[in-house]
Motif scaffolding. Structure first.
Motif, PDB file in Angstrom:
ATOM      1  N   GLY A 141       0.795  -1.422  -0.027  1.00  0.00           N
ATOM      2  CA  GLY A 141       0.025  -0.033   0.019  1.00  0.00           C
ATOM      3  C   GLY A 141       0.917   1.119  -0.036  1.00  0.00           C
ATOM      4  O   GLY A 141       2.009   1.256   0.231  1.00  0.00           O
ATOM      5  N   PRO A 142       0.289   2.442  -0.113  1.00  0.00           N
ATOM      6  CA  PRO A 142       0.939   3.542  -0.303  1.00  0.00           C
ATOM      7  C   PRO A 142       1.695   4.098   1.061  1.00  0.00           C
ATOM      8  O   PRO A 142       1.288   3.398   2.091  1.00  0.00           O
ATOM      9  CB  PRO A 142      -0.251   4.731  -0.418  1.00  0.00           C
ATOM     10  CG  PRO A 142      -1.350   4.161  -0.044  1.00  0.00           C
ATOM     11  CD  PRO A 142      -1.185   2.496  -0.210  1.00  0.00           C
ATOM     12  N   ALA A 150       5.116   7.624  -4.332  1.00  0.00           N
ATOM     13  CA  ALA A 150       5.394   7.574  -2.757  1.00  0.00           C
ATOM     14  C   ALA A 150       4.825   8.901  -2.142  1.00  0.00           C
ATOM     15  O   ALA A 150       4.433   8.838  -1.071  1.00  0.00           O
ATOM     16  CB  ALA A 150       7.037   7.642  -2.667  1.00  0.00           C
ATOM     17  N   ALA A 151       5.365  10.125  -2.931  1.00  0.00           N
ATOM     18  CA  ALA A 151       4.945  11.313  -2.425  1.00  0.00           C
ATOM     19  C   ALA A 151       4.985  12.391  -3.346  1.00  0.00           C
ATOM     20  O   ALA A 151       5.585  12.026  -4.643  1.00  0.00           O
ATOM     21  CB  ALA A 151       5.953  11.721  -1.313  1.00  0.00           C
ATOM     22  N   TRP A 152       4.431  13.532  -3.195  1.00  0.00           N
ATOM     23  CA  TRP A 152       4.471  14.692  -4.179  1.00  0.00           C
ATOM     24  C   TRP A 152       5.520  15.824  -3.601  1.00  0.00           C
ATOM     25  O   TRP A 152       5.277  16.058  -2.186  1.00  0.00           O
ATOM     26  CB  TRP A 152       2.904  15.243  -4.279  1.00  0.00           C
ATOM     27  CG  TRP A 152       2.009  14.612  -4.726  1.00  0.00           C
ATOM     28  CD1 TRP A 152       0.749  14.053  -3.953  1.00  0.00           C
ATOM     29  CD2 TRP A 152       1.524  14.124  -6.136  1.00  0.00           C
ATOM     30  NE1 TRP A 152       0.198  13.249  -4.668  1.00  0.00           N
ATOM     31  CE2 TRP A 152       0.537  13.155  -6.130  1.00  0.00           C
ATOM     32  CE3 TRP A 152       2.079  14.441  -7.381  1.00  0.00           C
ATOM     33  CZ2 TRP A 152      -0.205  12.866  -6.968  1.00  0.00           C
ATOM     34  CZ3 TRP A 152       1.497  13.755  -8.288  1.00  0.00           C
ATOM     35  CH2 TRP A 152       0.419  13.128  -8.439  1.00  0.00           C
ATOM     36  N   ARG A 172      -4.081  17.119  -1.018  1.00  0.00           N
ATOM     37  CA  ARG A 172      -4.650  16.605   0.200  1.00  0.00           C
ATOM     38  C   ARG A 172      -5.992  16.357  -0.017  1.00  0.00           C
ATOM     39  O   ARG A 172      -6.840  15.125   0.373  1.00  0.00           O
ATOM     40  CB  ARG A 172      -4.278  16.968   1.485  1.00  0.00           C
ATOM     41  CG  ARG A 172      -2.909  16.461   1.855  1.00  0.00           C
ATOM     42  CD  ARG A 172      -2.519  16.896   3.503  1.00  0.00           C
ATOM     43  NE  ARG A 172      -2.524  18.326   3.591  1.00  0.00           N
ATOM     44  CZ  ARG A 172      -1.107  18.542   3.579  1.00  0.00           C
ATOM     45  NH1 ARG A 172      -0.222  17.901   3.577  1.00  0.00           N
ATOM     46  NH2 ARG A 172      -0.864  19.867   3.926  1.00  0.00           N
ATOM     47  N   ALA A 173      -6.883  17.023  -0.442  1.00  0.00           N
ATOM     48  CA  ALA A 173      -8.326  17.323  -0.677  1.00  0.00           C
ATOM     49  C   ALA A 173      -8.506  16.469  -1.907  1.00  0.00           C
ATOM     50  O   ALA A 173      -9.528  15.826  -1.907  1.00  0.00           O
ATOM     51  CB  ALA A 173      -8.566  18.922  -0.784  1.00  0.00           C
ATOM     52  N   LEU A 216      -4.071  10.763   0.360  1.00  0.00           N
ATOM     53  CA  LEU A 216      -3.350   9.455   0.062  1.00  0.00           C
ATOM     54  C   LEU A 216      -1.808   9.353   0.158  1.00  0.00           C
ATOM     55  O   LEU A 216      -1.194   8.347   0.538  1.00  0.00           O
ATOM     56  CB  LEU A 216      -3.689   8.956  -0.988  1.00  0.00           C
ATOM     57  CG  LEU A 216      -3.580   7.665  -1.835  1.00  0.00           C
ATOM     58  CD1 LEU A 216      -4.325   6.451  -0.689  1.00  0.00           C
ATOM     59  CD2 LEU A 216      -3.840   7.454  -3.359  1.00  0.00           C
ATOM     60  N   HIS A 217      -0.995  10.604  -0.235  1.00  0.00           N
ATOM     61  CA  HIS A 217       0.227  10.528  -0.309  1.00  0.00           C
ATOM     62  C   HIS A 217       0.747  11.680   0.449  1.00  0.00           C
ATOM     63  O   HIS A 217       0.376  12.825   0.477  1.00  0.00           O
ATOM     64  CB  HIS A 217       0.813  10.583  -1.700  1.00  0.00           C
ATOM     65  CG  HIS A 217       0.409   9.493  -2.599  1.00  0.00           C
ATOM     66  ND1 HIS A 217      -0.524   9.632  -3.340  1.00  0.00           N
ATOM     67  CD2 HIS A 217       0.827   8.339  -2.738  1.00  0.00           C
ATOM     68  CE1 HIS A 217      -0.919   8.440  -4.015  1.00  0.00           C
ATOM     69  NE2 HIS A 217       0.165   7.496  -3.606  1.00  0.00           N
TER      70      HIS A 217
END
Length: 462
Positions: free
Chosen positions: A9-10, A166-168, A197-198, A203-204
């Protein structure tokens, strides 16, 4: 009927690092792979293959217009399908090799900057039909912000569910844009972090970055970032990394990642270091002092690849694989010998320490051996194992440390030490220690269950 995927999962921010949704630690070990200089996805396929072979798990990439990796260019109002397809292929290749990516959505150098600026060709520039006459407009103009929000919606819709994400990172080095107040750029980054995020229900993790490490400048603003970053090009390997990690953890919330590292901004010192010793030292210093992962070198295609330095990740990957690194907080380590420095982190049961001969660094590493040294930690008796930092292989049998004192073997260069108090009890006397090496039962089933529930049996960062 739906079958479980088996994927972890993330990742989520947890303690001093990251965990997958199933509770497994994620330790970002890798480097920057910003763009390909001509080989396109084939380059990335080769790089990801090397990362996989040597225990790497992570890379930071850029959405770059000059290598057809930026859907916003060349014109606003539409997304470039060729660039989007290239990002698709890069993410797919990463996932095939078990590598997770952090894409950087915007860069300071796309705007007005002191070096490498491409503002003249930027689609936000009014000279190219955009809404902005200068970079300040990019951060505040309603039309510009609307275009950016549309791009974020597109990015989340197209890549937000990709398992290799993985991430922004909102923007690379906000402070590199000239003529714009730092409060304006920080508020802009925080706004877009909340938008992301909204859009994807958090999720990340989301971050952004600055060009100088936090110990070099006061007042960096990280509102909206789930984790901070250190960028360091301060002509040294260990000291600026350790200071940057410590300053970040002291001043700001969340974990810290050494998102860019090099000996200097132009890579001259790095390219002279054909064995990659400085990257090795910086990476171990980062992990041992509390970073979520290693120091991500910037010099991928003119240093790591031509000098075949992927192996420098192997030791870190092997040793940290069995550790719950997100639960391990920085801990004080006292070393007896003035020629040594030591940095450690612990979850209360397991402690990782990196012991380094201070002068074993570029350009002229001290290869002399240090004999008879000790390190002292505040801890109960523990089993001690020593490891080769380059390969991750154990270099000696397990011993017992009493009262937190560890007698070190002969050291040339550096040494990794792992202390495990969880496998020892004080029920029976033992010569010179007062404790016997007596394994205590562990509960992996319970740990796994709590992980699935999103809980942790380790203490988190306060």
């Amino acid at each position: 009927h739906v079958e479980p995927s088996g994927d972890p999962g993330p990742i989520r921010v947890d303690g001093w690092g990251f965990r997958h949704l199933d509770g497994a630690p994620f330790v970002p070990l890798g480097l920057n792979l910003g763009w390909s200089a001509g080989g396109g996805v084939d380059d990335y396929e080769r790089w990801f293959s090397e990362l996989e072979e040597h225990g790497g798990s992570f890379a930071r990439i850029w959405f770059t217009h000059f290598t057809d990796q930026d859907p916003e260019w060349p014109a606003l109002g539409t997304m470039d399908t060729g660039a989007s397809g290239n990002i698709d292929a890069i993410l797919d290749a990463a996932w095939d090799h078990g590598v997770l990516l952090m894409p950087v959505l915007w860069q300071h150098s796309e705007l007005e900057s002191s070096m490498w600026s491409s503002w003249d060709g930027n689609p936000y520039n009014s000279a190219n039909g955009g809404p902005c006459a200068d970079s300040a407009c990019f951060f505040e103009d309603e039309q510009a912000l609307a275009h950016q929000a549309a791009f974020l919606r597109y990015a989340v819709a197209r890549w937000g569910a990709h398992p290799a994400l993985a991430a922004w990172e909102i923007m690379n080095e906000l402070d590199g844009v000239v003529g714009v107040d730092s409060d304006v750029t920080a508020a802009w980054a925080g706004l877009h972090a909340e938008t992301l995020r909204a859009l994807e229900d958090s999720l990340h993790p989301v971050s952004f970055s600055y060009s100088l490490p936090p110990q070099a400048v006061d007042g960096q603003r990280w509102e909206g970032a789930d984790f901070t970053q250190v960028h360091s090009y301060l002509l040294s390997d260990v000291e600026p990394v350790v200071q940057g990690v410590a300053a970040s953890l002291e001043r700001y919330e969340g974990p810290v990642l050494v998102g860019e590292w090099g000996l200097d901004w132009f890579g001259n010192g790095d390219r002279d270091d054909r064995e990659g010793l400085a990257w090795h030292n910086a990476s171990w210093a980062a992990v041992a002092s509390g970073s979520a992962g290693n120091a991500l070198t910037w010099w991928w295609d003119d240093h790591v690849e031509p000098d075949d330095l992927w192996w420098r990740l192997q030791g870190l990957a092997t040793i940290t694989r069995g550790l719950d690194l997100p639960a391990m907080a920085p801990t004080a380590v006292t070393v007896s010998d003035a020629d040594l420095e030591a940095f450690g982190r612990s979850d209360g049961d397991v402690t990782l320490v990196w012991v380094h001969v201070t002068e074993h660094t570029v350009p002229d590493p001290d290869e002399g051996a240090v004999v008879g040294a000790t390190i002292v930690l505040d801890g109960a008796p523990a089993g001690v194992r020593f490891f080769d930092t380059r390969t991750g292989e154990a270099t000696g049998g397990a011993t017992l440390a009493c009262d937190g004192v560890v007698h070190l073997p002969e050291i040339t260069g550096d040494l990794a030490v792992v202390l495990d108090a969880d496998g020892f009890s004080c029920d029976e006397p033992s010569e010179g220690c007062g404790c016997a090496a007596q394994a205590r039962p562990k509960t992996p089933g319970l740990v796994a269950l709590l992980g699935l529930l999103g809980l942790s049996v380790r203490r988190r960062r306060e």
